[in-house]
Design a protein around this motif. Sequence first.
Motif, mmCIF file in Angstrom:
data_model
loop_
_atom_site.group_PDB
_atom_site.id
_atom_site.type_symbol
_atom_site.label_atom_id
_atom_site.label_comp_id
_atom_site.label_asym_id
_atom_site.label_seq_id
_atom_site.Cartn_x
_atom_site.Cartn_y
_atom_site.Cartn_z
ATOM 1 N N THR A 182 -6.994 -27.659 30.145
ATOM 2 C CA THR A 182 -6.472 -26.995 28.957
ATOM 3 C C THR A 182 -4.978 -26.775 29.098
ATOM 4 O OG1 THR A 182 -6.623 -25.044 27.514
ATOM 5 C CG2 THR A 182 -6.973 -24.683 29.872
ATOM 6 N N ALA A 183 -4.321 -26.662 27.946
ATOM 7 C CA ALA A 183 -2.882 -26.388 27.945
ATOM 8 C C ALA A 183 -2.588 -24.932 27.657
ATOM 9 C CB ALA A 183 -2.180 -27.256 26.907
ATOM 10 N N THR A 184 -3.606 -24.168 27.232
ATOM 11 C CA THR A 184 -3.354 -22.776 26.847
ATOM 12 C C THR A 184 -4.495 -21.893 27.294
ATOM 13 O OG1 THR A 184 -4.301 -23.342 24.694
ATOM 14 C CG2 THR A 184 -1.918 -23.231 24.832
ATOM 15 N N SER A 319 -1.365 -14.859 18.069
ATOM 16 C CA SER A 319 -1.272 -14.646 19.509
ATOM 17 C C SER A 319 -0.273 -15.608 20.121
ATOM 18 C CB SER A 319 -2.641 -14.823 20.175
ATOM 19 O OG SER A 319 -3.009 -16.201 20.191
ATOM 20 N N PRO A 320 0.286 -15.272 21.290
ATOM 21 C CA PRO A 320 1.160 -16.227 21.982
ATOM 22 C C PRO A 320 0.439 -17.524 22.334
ATOM 23 C CG PRO A 320 1.433 -14.018 22.900
ATOM 24 C CD PRO A 320 0.250 -13.969 21.976
ATOM 25 N N GLU A 321 -0.874 -17.440 22.637
ATOM 26 C CA GLU A 321 -1.627 -18.643 22.979
ATOM 27 C C GLU A 321 -1.656 -19.614 21.805
ATOM 28 O OE1 GLU A 321 -2.967 -15.364 25.571
ATOM 29 O OE2 GLU A 321 -2.745 -15.575 23.418
ATOM 30 N N ARG A 369 -5.713 -7.196 19.720
ATOM 31 C CA ARG A 369 -4.564 -6.363 19.340
ATOM 32 C C ARG A 369 -3.444 -6.513 20.374
ATOM 33 N NH1 ARG A 369 -3.233 -2.099 15.666
ATOM 34 N NH2 ARG A 369 -1.072 -1.558 16.186
ATOM 35 N N ALA A 370 -3.820 -6.538 21.655
ATOM 36 C CA ALA A 370 -2.810 -6.713 22.704
ATOM 37 C C ALA A 370 -2.108 -8.062 22.553
ATOM 38 C CB ALA A 370 -3.459 -6.595 24.075
ATOM 39 N N ARG A 371 -2.868 -9.109 22.200
ATOM 40 C CA ARG A 371 -2.260 -10.426 22.008
ATOM 41 C C ARG A 371 -1.329 -10.428 20.799
ATOM 42 N NH1 ARG A 371 -7.700 -14.001 23.297
ATOM 43 N NH2 ARG A 371 -7.235 -14.373 25.493
ATOM 44 N N LEU A 372 -1.750 -9.764 19.727
ATOM 45 C CA LEU A 372 -0.893 -9.685 18.546
ATOM 46 C C LEU A 372 0.403 -8.964 18.873
ATOM 47 C CD1 LEU A 372 -0.272 -9.932 15.533
ATOM 48 C CD2 LEU A 372 -1.618 -7.843 15.168
ATOM 49 N N GLU A 373 0.312 -7.848 19.584
ATOM 50 C CA GLU A 373 1.521 -7.094 19.922
ATOM 51 C C GLU A 373 2.435 -7.901 20.832
ATOM 52 O OE1 GLU A 373 2.295 -4.564 18.241
ATOM 53 O OE2 GLU A 373 0.330 -4.425 17.305
ATOM 54 N N CYS A 392 3.071 -14.007 29.239
ATOM 55 C CA CYS A 392 1.747 -13.928 28.608
ATOM 56 C C CYS A 392 0.735 -14.803 29.332
ATOM 57 C CB CYS A 392 1.829 -14.347 27.134
ATOM 58 S SG CYS A 392 2.848 -13.271 26.112
ATOM 59 N N PHE A 393 1.208 -15.818 30.062
ATOM 60 C CA PHE A 393 0.325 -16.711 30.810
ATOM 61 C C PHE A 393 0.366 -16.412 32.306
ATOM 62 C CE2 PHE A 393 1.565 -19.043 26.977
ATOM 63 C CZ PHE A 393 0.314 -19.340 26.460
ATOM 64 N N GLY A 394 0.901 -15.237 32.660
ATOM 65 C CA GLY A 394 0.959 -14.864 34.065
ATOM 66 C C GLY A 394 1.954 -15.678 34.854
ATOM 67 N N GLU A 395 3.002 -16.169 34.187
ATOM 68 C CA GLU A 395 3.970 -17.046 34.834
ATOM 69 C C GLU A 395 5.371 -16.503 34.607
ATOM 70 O OE1 GLU A 395 5.398 -21.672 34.294
ATOM 71 O OE2 GLU A 395 3.287 -21.174 34.006
ATOM 72 N N ALA A 396 6.254 -16.802 35.520
ATOM 73 C CA ALA A 396 7.646 -16.393 35.383
ATOM 74 C C ALA A 396 8.537 -17.567 35.726
ATOM 75 C CB ALA A 396 7.959 -15.215 36.311
ATOM 76 N N LEU A 397 9.736 -17.568 35.160
ATOM 77 C CA LEU A 397 10.711 -18.565 35.572
ATOM 78 C C LEU A 397 11.048 -18.331 37.038
ATOM 79 C CD1 LEU A 397 13.116 -18.629 32.488
ATOM 80 C CD2 LEU A 397 11.459 -20.360 33.137
ATOM 81 N N GLY A 398 11.333 -19.386 37.750
ATOM 82 C CA GLY A 398 11.574 -19.286 39.181
ATOM 83 C C GLY A 398 12.793 -18.457 39.509
#
Length: 613
Positions: A182-184, A319-321, A369-373, A392-398
């Motif tokens: 999956t991509a999302t 949602s961000p997804e 609701r959390a996703r909408l916010e 939102c995907f548990g990732e951060a820029l390096g």
Amino acid sequence: MLDQPRPDTAGGTPEEVLHRVFGHPAFRGRQEEIVRHVMTGGSGLVLMPTGGGKSLCYQVPALCRPGLGVVVSPLIALMEDQVAALRQQGVAAAALHSDLPEEQAREVRRDLARGGLKLLYVSPERLLLDGTLDFLTRHPPGLFAIDEAHCVSQWGHHFRPEYRGLGLLSERFPEVPRLALTATADPRTVEDIRAQLGLQDSPVFRGGFDRPNIFISAAPRESERGQLRAFIRAASDGTGAGIVYCGSRARTEQTAEWLRGDGHDALCFHAGMEPEAKREAHRRFARGDAVIMAATIAFGMGIDRPDVRWVAHLDLPKSPESWYQEIGRAGRDGLPARALLLYGAGDIALARHRLLESPAPDEQKRIERARLEAMVSIAEAATCRRRILLRCFGEALGPGDPENCGACDVCRNPPRLFDGTVPAQKLLSAVLRTGRRFGVGHLVDVLRGRVTDKVAQFAHDQLPTFGVGKDLSDAAWRGVARQLVALGALDVAIENHGELVPTDAARPILKGEQRVMLRAETVTAAAPRDRAGRSAPPAMAGDPLFDALRAWRKREAEAQGLPAYMIFSNETLASIATARPLDAEDLAMIPGVGRSKLERYADDVLRVVKEVG
């Protein structure tokens, strides 16, 4: 129906198959690690962004391992496109689905019985039929690939209940590797996918969600048509396609109509259209025409077209997804692309009201609701939008990445923040003193001291708040109202006429107990440049050889009834135009030219190169 390719692409090492069949010199990112894992019989979950090369993670081992590769896919159009692309590369592939004519279905079953296929695409419903499972029990497959795996999860944005039955694959075929892709998927969805498919003990391969080639931007919806026109002018390269996502069926039709009036080749797509009309719109888009598709979210899953140059949203996604998957349909070829989100306070309020009235269980409503916010936070961001999206995907820029990502409007043109406590108090006071019965337009008139007919009718020019906001422009006041809605201090009465209504969160602001920092309204910046310094998108058109190759590709695709990108991608054509190969040996060195395509198209391509010079 396409000529049946010779099933001679099986066998060999993954590197040999990658080069011989797909024309790529080397794996990218974590592809090689995933392929090696599957080759040894391992299962797992693959999280890779759209355009990150997920398909090769199962296609290559399916061609190397003995037995049939079975790919579960949710959409008929997606299956057909992927099968057509594989057959162009000489792979013996087929699909089984409900729309397949019975004669073709019998042919596929005959090919299966004689072992003439290496890859079979199938819907979850068809796979779980007793006859299909019995056949696979007698002829154990080499692997199962579950594409669009977020459909398995009830937390996923495209939940498909029939996908839940795929959990039996781990029980019935314990020795066959299963690869979910999956991509999302946010962390909750990831764990649900693993639980449903029996992958708790298998590794998760994260390829990274960052798509730095997509420049993302968001803006308040002030002049929708003017904003979209300016965006299309900046984002279109004249050769690729664009998508405009709309919140309603009627809006898709209206948007396509006025875009056609502007001279664009614009289509609409929504679930209420006749099946034949939807198929024709999808066919026009998929075959490689430079079209604009105005669509609801019913359009898009499984779109493999690599040269979508831009995606615009005219309403706030839920949602961000959802947003990430939809904007991810741009720039799949890795070249610069753009995404624009237009939104208003009404979008935010409507989405909140819909969630409140939803019959869903409380826990699901809390999560949605959390996703909408989170989506509201991205839209109203005063700091890097890309960083907020990736979180939102548990990732951060390096840690090595600069604070300025260089690929979003906030980083390119940082907004100015100001202490908006006093303007917020003025607006909230105006809402209360006018009786909580008016929309933002009337409230701005009151604050700016304009004696309109409505202001005079209700004697609002006699209020203490009349004229106290002359220091801010109309646009600035609308920005204050929208940001207070985003903060939850104001609500919009959706069921009436968009009246602004204070919430409990307004009380500490009015009392001076809570400071409010607001973002000053900014003017949209000029066309951005990507991290490599190139203007986005690149203007490939204009090179005589590139244009001649595109014209040949279009004729060839039309003759075969295929999307143009399945012949060669724009990136491959650009490489050919740059390299100007003299013979088949030179052409074979171009990425994207595998053995089958070399045999099919070398003479034609070399002739075009020679003619144009």
